[in-house]
Design an enzyme around this catalytic site. Structure first.
Site, PDB file in Angstrom:
ATOM      1  N   GLY A  67       1.083  -1.212  -0.189  1.00 42.76           N
ATOM      2  CA  GLY A  67       0.179  -0.057   0.072  1.00 42.76           C
ATOM      3  C   GLY A  67       0.722   1.346  -0.141  1.00 42.76           C
ATOM      4  O   GLY A  67       0.635   2.396  -0.508  1.00 42.76           O
TER       5      GLY A  67
ATOM      6  N   LYS B 100      -3.204 -15.304 -11.338  1.00 38.59           N
ATOM      7  CA  LYS B 100      -2.081 -15.060 -10.415  1.00 38.59           C
ATOM      8  C   LYS B 100      -2.339 -16.140  -9.174  1.00 38.59           C
ATOM      9  O   LYS B 100      -1.161 -16.464  -8.477  1.00 38.59           O
ATOM     10  CB  LYS B 100      -2.227 -13.635  -9.571  1.00 38.59           C
ATOM     11  CG  LYS B 100      -1.024 -13.424  -8.518  1.00 38.59           C
ATOM     12  CD  LYS B 100      -0.948 -12.079  -8.042  1.00 38.59           C
ATOM     13  CE  LYS B 100       0.173 -11.859  -7.200  1.00 38.59           C
ATOM     14  NZ  LYS B 100       0.086 -10.519  -6.364  1.00 38.59           N
TER      15      LYS B 100
ATOM     16  N   GLU C  21      -0.045 -17.164   5.266  1.00 38.38           N
ATOM     17  CA  GLU C  21      -1.442 -16.985   4.627  1.00 38.38           C
ATOM     18  C   GLU C  21      -1.626 -18.470   4.012  1.00 38.38           C
ATOM     19  O   GLU C  21      -2.279 -18.498   2.901  1.00 38.38           O
ATOM     20  CB  GLU C  21      -1.311 -16.073   3.456  1.00 38.38           C
ATOM     21  CG  GLU C  21      -1.228 -14.503   3.960  1.00 38.38           C
ATOM     22  CD  GLU C  21      -1.179 -13.622   2.846  1.00 38.38           C
ATOM     23  OE1 GLU C  21      -2.109 -12.824   2.530  1.00 38.38           O
ATOM     24  OE2 GLU C  21      -0.223 -13.695   2.055  1.00 38.38           O
TER      25      GLU C  21
END
Length: 313
Positions: free
Chosen positions: A12, A187, A270
Site C-alpha cells: 500500500g 495469479k 497465509e
C-alpha cells in the site's frame, strides 16, 4: 478522485506513494505510531526501477475516517482481513465508495461482498516484491511493480475509468482489465505453486531446481493448481502457462514466495487463504491434488506448532 489506502506498508505504501507522487489525492489510514513516524520521516521508497522517493503523505487514523472516498485500496494480509474490514468500514458507510482489494486468492472477495455488498467490491491484483524495513523505509526488491484492476459488474466501470485517469502519470505499470476475475485466478495459480513449493523446500526456485526431482515436483504442483482453476471455470491461458513454466524452471533463479520468508522468520503465513482455500475447491470438484495437499498439510503443521509453542510456558 479521492483514494484511501489501508496502511502504508510495503504494498500500500509503495503504490499509494507513487500515486501521491503523480498528483493523485491519496490518504493513508494508519495507526497513530505509524502516523507519527510518517510525519517525522516522511513516506520513503527505495527503488532502482522507479527511483527513490520521499514525500509527506496525507494520513488519517481510525477515529478520523469518513465516508468521503471514491476508492478504498485494501492491501492487508489475508490473516488480517477481519480487522482490515473493520478498519475501512467507516469509509464505506455511505453509498459512495468502492473497495479495491489487492489480496491474493479469491476467498476475500466473498467476505468483502457480504460486508459491503458485492456491487461495491472491485477486482484487483498487485504484482510487486517489496518489504518494509525496520526503519520504516519501503524497499522495492526487483523491477516488477504492477497493478491490474477492473469492474466485476457493469455498474463499476465508471469508477474504474476514473481510477485509470488518476493513474496516468504514475511511475509503475498498471492496466484496467475487462475480465479481472481471470487475472485474479491466473495469479492464484502461480502464487499457490510458488508458495507451496518454496515453503515445502525452504528454498528459492534455483535451489529447488538443482535437486533431482525439483523441476518435476514444481511442474506437478503447477498442473494441479491449473486444473483446479479450470474446474472453477477459469482455465489458465496456454500462453500464461508457458510463461509460468519458464519462470518456475529458470536455473539459478532467486524467485521465492514472501510466504517462505514469513515461515523462515517464524512469522504468520497465509497458508489457509492461498493454499487451503484452493485445496477446498479441488475437493469440491474432485480434482486430484496430492502435491497441493502435502503443501497445505505442511503449513497447517507449521501453524499448529507455532500455536503450541506460543502456549507453552
Amino acid at each position: 478522485m479521492r483514494v484511501l489506502v489501508l496502511g502504508a506498508g510495503a504494498v500500500g505504501g509503495y503504490f499509494g506513494g507513487r500515486m501521491t507522487e503523480a498528483g493523485a489525492d491519496v490518504s493513508f489510514l494508519v495507526r497513530p505510531k505509524r502516523a507519527e513516524l510518517l510525519a517525522k520521516e516522511g513516506l520513503r521508497i527505495k527503488s532502482e526501477v522507479g527511483g527513490d522517493l520521499k514525500l509527506a503523505p496525507k494520513c488519517v487514523t481510525q477515529d478520523q475516517v469518513r465516508a468521503d472516498y471514491d476508492v478504498v485500496m485494501l492491501t492487508a494480509k489475508a490473516y488480517d482481513l477481519d480487522s482490515a474490514v473493520q478498519a475501512i468500514a467507516p469509509a464505506m458507510a455511505g453509498s459512495r465508495g468502492y473497495v479495491l482489494p489487492f489480496l491474493n486468492g479469491m476467498s476475500h472477495m466473498e467476505a468483502l461482498g457480504e460486508r459491503f455488498g458485492a456491487g461495491r467490491v472491485l477486482g484487483g491484483v498487485a504484482y510487486i516484491a517489496a518489504t518494509l524495513a525496520p526503519d520504516g523505509e519501503i524497499r522495492h526488491l526487483n523491477d516488477l511493480h504492477r497493478i491490474v484492476f477492473g469492474a466485476r459488474v457493469p455498474e463499476q466501470k465508471p469508477v474504474c475509468d476514473a481510477l485509470s485517469a488518476a493513474l496516468k502519470a504514475v511511475k509503475f505499470d498498471w492496466k484496467q482489465l475487462e475480465d479481472i476475475d481471470q487475472a485474479m485466478w491466473d495469479k492464484w495459480v502461480l502464487l499457490a505453486t510458488l508458495a507451496g513449493i518454496t515453503c515445502l523446500m525452504r528454498a528459492p526456485m534455483g535451489d529447488i531446481l538443482s535437486a533431482g526431482s525439483g523441476e518435476k515436483l514444481t511442474l506437478a504442483l503447477l498442473g494441479e493448481c491449473a486444473a483446479i482453476a479450470q474446474a472453477e471455470g477459469h482455465a489458465t491461458p496456454a500462453g500464461v502457462m508457458q510463461n509460468y513454466r519458464a519462470m518456475l524452471t529458470q536455473k539459478g533463479s532467486a524467485f521465492a514466495a514472501s510466504m517462505m520468508r514469513d515461515v523462515e522468520s517464524g512469522g504468520q503465513a497465509e497458508g489457509d487463504h492461498i493454499l487451503g482455500a484452493l485445496l477446498a475447491r479441488a475437493r469440491k470438484h474432485g480434482v486430484a491434488a496430492p502435491m497441493l495437499e502435502v503443501a497445505v498439510t505442511h503449513l497447517e503443521a507449521y501453524a499448529a506448532r507455532k500455536k503450541r509453542e506460543k502456549a507453552t510456558p
